[in-house]
Design an enzyme around this catalytic site. Structure first.
Site, PDB file in Angstrom:
ATOM      1  N   LYS A  81       0.865  -1.188   0.000  1.00  0.00           N
ATOM      2  CA  LYS A  81       0.000   0.000   0.000  1.00  0.00           C
ATOM      3  C   LYS A  81       0.897   1.232   0.000  1.00  0.00           C
ATOM      4  O   LYS A  81       1.909   1.269   0.731  1.00  0.00           O
ATOM      5  CB  LYS A  81      -0.901  -0.034   1.237  1.00  0.00           C
ATOM      6  CG  LYS A  81      -1.998   1.018   1.265  1.00  0.00           C
ATOM      7  CD  LYS A  81      -2.885   0.854   2.510  1.00  0.00           C
ATOM      8  CE  LYS A  81      -4.049   1.824   2.525  1.00  0.00           C
ATOM      9  NZ  LYS A  81      -4.920   1.641   3.707  1.00  0.00           N
ATOM     10  N   SER A 118      -9.837   1.479   2.555  1.00  0.00           N
ATOM     11  CA  SER A 118      -8.953   2.284   1.723  1.00  0.00           C
ATOM     12  C   SER A 118      -7.858   1.496   1.006  1.00  0.00           C
ATOM     13  O   SER A 118      -7.262   2.016   0.078  1.00  0.00           O
ATOM     14  CB  SER A 118      -8.306   3.357   2.586  1.00  0.00           C
ATOM     15  OG  SER A 118      -7.455   2.756   3.548  1.00  0.00           O
ATOM     16  N   SER A 167     -10.033  -0.981   6.712  1.00  0.00           N
ATOM     17  CA  SER A 167      -9.414  -0.723   5.409  1.00  0.00           C
ATOM     18  C   SER A 167      -8.653  -1.891   4.798  1.00  0.00           C
ATOM     19  O   SER A 167      -8.240  -1.818   3.647  1.00  0.00           O
ATOM     20  CB  SER A 167      -8.470   0.481   5.495  1.00  0.00           C
ATOM     21  OG  SER A 167      -9.216   1.668   5.497  1.00  0.00           O
TER      22      SER A 167
END
Ligand SMILES: [Zn+2]
Lengths: 88, 498, 488
Positions: free
Chosen positions: B74, B149, B173
């Protein structure tokens, strides 16, 4: 509030923001209404304490590498527009 | 090919890490334009890392557990000398002078980083639509969101762009996009994985965790990154339990609680032989019927496998969303103050420093980030602290107490991961509160710091993946992986798959 | 600090009382910063002692320095504080010298509370709290002659960012500008004696802000106070307090009231100028820092600190005064303790030296950095020669100076230099010559009262010293003058 957060909004943005924030805060009314007397706050999920490190010097990052990321540099320092007002 | 199979093949010299990396990089090159999982693909770096792994194998060095396994990060995990953007204009082009602890650990385990994945700006969102660089699409249906996310990481694993990926989970997330993309996603106990080098959203809630196609791969990835780190004061200094040997143990005799408040309020049709507590009428809003059906299927599956299943109640769970949307923005408003245009990242100049801060932040942050900064600034401000932030912290205490009580009666909890399957792009962008409701089932574990895992379990009425969530008490990773593995065996084929 | 000229303070007009509380920031002399392993060092090239943590880079996390916590607790115990479980909080405000745009400090749960500091004159000032926090970086305003308001840009050096500080907040128990200075002197002596800070005001490792207000004498109300910043020396501190108190009295007397605000001391103009008012005060939005965990000192930890605390300056002064049995002055005692020379003096006295003279000689004439060659025995020998009249004060000073350089015994130095106090008859003859040469002065001496005589005796002693090239003993000259003024 925007001043505290160092953000700027247009009037339309502010209206929209106000509506959105009040929707979220209305939802939070359940929390606001709760009787929490006698309940201690939890800032942290883990009950840790006294985590500390030894007072030993570790290498710093090279100044060139640090300053290479800065938007503006002069004399080995970070350069910023004039600062009005003193630190609190 | 699973991560485990890749590592075994590379370690045995049956495949080179380079050939594996090339396969994955080819797939990214061919298909990522459609998905948009990556902010940055690290072709040269990945091949160089693969060559180092191959050289180590050739020298006969002990292979790491993730030897030659392609992994995606990420883009809020710091990588030395490699841009780390948080999908924000604010950090475009910023190259950190250091690696996150998890990046160092992945490298030590022999993993090969193939790229940095897209996210909602600063991890604030549930659809990966709040990215300054455009949305990521769900590989199962590109008209739909991957969740967020960590949508880029979830999509990367779902699309076969990487065997593993790391995400961060502040309110769901990792688990929510894992559910929407049909992969396994896991949030460890707060403090199990070092946060050093994870760009902070809400420090008391953030945890890094793995995405994988299988429970075993997720467990292996978790084991590679977990453990004490002296650079993170909140890191837990306790030995890790090995997990792999637990995965085949099954659930015979385990006590599983179906968490009523996150299953539509009224107890889901009770699996035989347990008494629901009296007051479970109040549940969270908006959990879809097809998702609830899959949770019921999962409960039945576990019961058939020998678990004792009963419905249990944690009344404060319904307060989680409200408490979360006070605590997380409050911490975020402080964590994101440092983006002021002085030391790194974007600067939009002005006649004085304060105006420069305002110009920079106004131009650099997207709407959702600004919204949360404003909400958090408000929640912490004089006169409102006690009514909002202070109370939210007490709700947290209440939840910890109630979950502790329920874990006296059951070993793990079962509930949905996300209220619905993947929704259309743009469906919820106009209404922040509607978007926030996506996190309603995942938030409690962030507030309590407990571990939780989402495992794919069948499909919704629209044919899209559904994830079910297993939650356990602090440091129960071995247990929740074990239950997830049992569900996975059913879901992937043995007879009673839904 | 002792070298500064004493500041003359104007007392407040009758009927008014000064109320001052001080906030003192001291940098702790740890090897590394408060939350990272960068060197805590003054004077290095800008931005060379920095890392992801103290630059507040995204993703970095603080880990507290165990030594800084230990130093803070030691200081707390030396100030008689209760050491308590503490948490770190974030104080949120924007400023370019603050890398995270929040300062990690202690807010509602500080490490030390409720202490006291006893001044050299016995006055006690309460300590409200002494908490740990991180320092900011250093900003230089460039252009416009360095003044903030017309600078063309500013430069920021983060070497100091994250250096550990303790902020010691006194209660408003200080009643005169001299007490304020004495408080800072005493605090500095304690810091040096506990060994937690070098406490140099001029280098900024000790920074003092003063909260000043006035009230009618005898009342116990607390009126509007102003916080005075930019006090870079003890002299500024005294002058600023005196100025500000006068300003407040003027305002109240003319029916106005001071605004609650921060004010800056302008050393050149000798006045304070207005800064931030309470109305524009920031809302700091304090909350517990989630990146750090609480500090929970155990009773054993506190007991261990207590056991290792050195004897504090107040106790050392008391010991010195006790040894002197009234012969050592309070100011000499304070100075000797400040210079770490009390032990030397006490040892010389227990070796037989006369206490008052020993203290005075060392206080006045041993203000040097390295006095390691002066031993208690040699000092006692020197004082013995002087107090027995075998050597004049002037000679003793010269001998002492040579002892500092060479470490030789005073007797041999005196012999080498031909020093010997002028014997009785020779001295009497010289005194008579001087009297004869200055009949006017002599008449005024002879007919004067005690005060008049005191003034003129200096003149005569000076003349005798000149005539004997310093070989006369001043006390003996004085005795001879008195004998001649009042023949038995
Ligand atoms: Zn540092």
């Amino acid at each position: 509030m925007a001043r505290l957060a160092r953000l700027r909004f247009s009037d339309e943005e502010l209206d929209e923001l106000a509506a959105q924030l009040s929707a979220v805060l209305d939802h939070a009314a359940d929390v606001e209404a709760l009787d929490v007397s006698g309940i201690e706050p939890t800032s942290h999920p883990q009950p840790l304490s006294d985590v500390a490190r030894a007072d030993k010097v570790r290498p710093s990052v090279s100044r060139a590498e640090v300053l290479a990321q800065a938007p503006s540099v002069a004399d080995g320092q970070f350069r910023v527009p004039p600062i009005l007002g003193e630190a609190p | 090919m699973t991560a485990g199979a890749i590592a075994a093949a590379v370690a045995a010299g049956e495949r080179t890490a380079r050939s594996v990396a090339e396969d994955y990089l080819d797939r990214i090159a061919a298909d990522d334009s459609e998905i948009g999982a990556f902010n940055l693909v690290l072709v040269d770096e990945a091949l160089a890392a693969a060559d180092r792994v191959d050289a180590a194998v050739a020298r006969g060095e002990p292979p790491g557990p993730l030897c030659g396994v392609p992994v995606a990060l990420k883009d809020n995990l710091c990588t030395r000398g490699i841009p780390t953007t948080c999908s924000s204009r604010m950090l475009e082009g910023w190259r950190p002078p250091y690696n996150a602890t998890v990046v160092e650990r992945l490298r030590a385990a022999g993993a090969v980083v193939v790229g940095k994945t897209n996210l909602d700006e600063f991890a604030m969102g549930s659809s990966t639509e709040n990215s300054a660089f455009g949305p990521t699409r769900n590989p199962h249906d590109t008209s739909r969101v991957p969740g967020g996310s960590s949508g880029g990481s979830a999509a990367s694993v779902a699309a076969g762009f990487s065997a593993l990926a790391l995400g961060s989970d502040t309110g769901g997330s990792i688990r929510q996009p894992a559910a929407l993309c049909g992969v396994v996603g896991m949030k460890p106990t707060y403090g199990r994985v070092s946060r050093y080098g994870l760009v902070a959203f809400a420090s008391s809630l953030d945890q890094i965790g793995p995405f994988a196609a299988t429970v075993a791969d997720a467990a292996a990835c978790y084991e590679a990154i977990a453990g004490h780190d002296p650079l993170d004061s909140t890191s837990i200094d306790q030995p890790l339990e090995p997990i792999e040997d637990a995965l085949a143990e099954g659930v015979e005799g385990l006590r599983v609680g179906v968490l009523a408040e996150l299953c539509g309020g009224a107890p889901p049709e009770a699996p035989a032989g347990n008494g629901a507590p009296a007051d479970v009428s109040r549940g969270v809003e908006g959990v879809a019927g097809d998702v609830l059906s899959r949770v019921r299927d999962a409960a039945e599956t576990l019961e058939r496998a020998g678990a004792e299943v009963r419905t249990v109640s944690v009344p404060s769970a319904v307060l989680g969303l409200s408490a979360y949307y006070l605590i997380a923005p409050a911490e975020a408003s402080s964590n994101l103050a440092r983006y002021d245009g002085v030391r790194y990242g974007l600067r939009v100049d002005a006649a004085n420093a304060a105006e420069m801060n305002v110009n920079t932040r106004t131009a650099g942050f997207g709407a959702e980030v600004k919204r949360r900064i404003m909400l958090g600034t408000y929640a912490l401000s004089a006169g409102y602290y006690d009514a909002f932030y202070g109370k939210a912290l007490r709700v947290r205490t209440l939840m910890l107490e109630e979950f502790a009580a329920v874990y006296n009666d059951v070993d793990v909890l079962l509930c949905p991961t996300a209220p619905t399957t993947a929704f259309e792009l743009g469906a919820k962008t106009a209404d922040p509160l509607l978007m926030y409701l996506n996190d309603v089932c995942t938030i409690p574990s962030n507030l309590t710091g407990h571990p939780a895992i989402s495992v794919p379990f069948g499909r919704g009425d629209d044919g899209l993946p559904v994830g079910v969530q297993i939650m356990g008490p602090a440091l129960s990773e071995r247990l929740i992986f074990r239950v997830a593995a049992a569900l996975e065996r059913t879901a992937t084929g043995e007879g009673s798959a839904p | 600090m002792s070298g500064e000229a004493p500041e003359r303070e104007t007392a407040l007009p009758d009927g008014w009382e000064l109320v001052v509380g001080l906030e003192v920031h001291v940098e702790l002399s740890t090897a590394t910063k408060l939350f990272c392993g960068c060197a805590n060092r003054f004077g290095d090239e800008p931005n060379t002692n920095v890392c992801p943590v103290c630059l507040g880079l995204p993703g970095s996390l603080p880990v507290v320095n165990a030594a800084a916590v230990d130093f803070a607790m030691r200081l707390g115990r030396a100030l008689g504080c209760e050491v308590r479980p503490a948490v770190f909080a974030r104080k949120n405000y924007f400023y370019p010298d603050m890398p995270k745009d929040y300062q990690i400090s202690q807010y509602d749960q500080p490490t030390n509370i409720d202490g006291r500091l006893e001044l050299a004159d016995g006055h006690v000032v309460g300590i409200e709290r002494a908490h740990i926090e991180e320092d900011t970086g250093k900003t230089t305003h460039v252009g416009g002659g360095g003044r903030i308001h017309d600078a063309s840009y500013a430069l920021v050096d983060y070497n100091r960012a994250g250096v550990p500080l303790v902020e010691i907040v006194s209660r408003p128990d200080i009643r005169t500008a001299e007490q304020a200075r004495a408080y800072v002197r005493e605090l500095r002596a304690i810091l040096l004696s506990v060994g937690v800070s070098d406490a140099r005001m001029e280098e900024g490792s000790m920074r003092v802000d003063a909260n000043v207000s006035v009230r009618p004498s005898g009342s116990d109300e607390l009126r509007t106070r102003c916080e005075i910043k930019n006090l870079s020396s003890l002299r500024s501190l005294g002058r600023a307090i005196t100025f500000e108190a006068g300003r407040h009295v003027d305002l109240w007397s003319s029916g106005e009231r001071p605004r609650q605000e921060t004010r800056h001391w302008d050393e050149a103009q000798g006045r304070t100028t207005p800064g931030r008012s309470k109305e524009d005060a920031e809302d700091y939005r304090y909350f517990q820092d989630p990146d750090l965990v609480p500090l929970v000192p155990s009773a054993e930890q506190v007991a261990a600190i207590d056991a290792e605390l050195p004897v504090l300056p107040a106790a050392r002064r008391a010991e010195l005064l006790a040894v002197g049995a009234g012969a050592v002055s309070a100011s000499d005692a304070a100075l000797l303790v400040e210079r770490d020379q009390d032990e030397l003096v006490r040892a010389a006295v227990s070796g037989g030296a006369e206490p008052g003279l020993t203290a005075t000689r060392v206080a006045n004439d041993l203000a040097v950095d390295d006095w390691s060659r002066v031993t208690p025995a040699s000092l006692a020998a020197l004082i013995g020669l002087e107090s027995s009249g075998q050597m004049t004060a002037t000679q003793a000073k010269q001998v002492l100076a040579e002892m500092v350089e060479t470490g030789d015994e005073p007797a041999s130095i005196a012999e080498r230099r031909g020093f010997q106090a002028m014997a009785g008859d020779d001295l009497a003859a010289t005194v008579d010559e001087v009297i004869a040469a200055n009949p006017g002065e002599w008449a005024r001496y002879r007919d004067g009262d005690d005060t008049g005589r005191k003034k003129l005796s200096g003149f005569f002693i000076g003349q005798v010293m000149r005539a004997t090239r310093g070989r006369a003993d001043g006390a003996a000259v004085n005795r001879l003058l008195q004998e001649r003024a009042e023949p038995a």
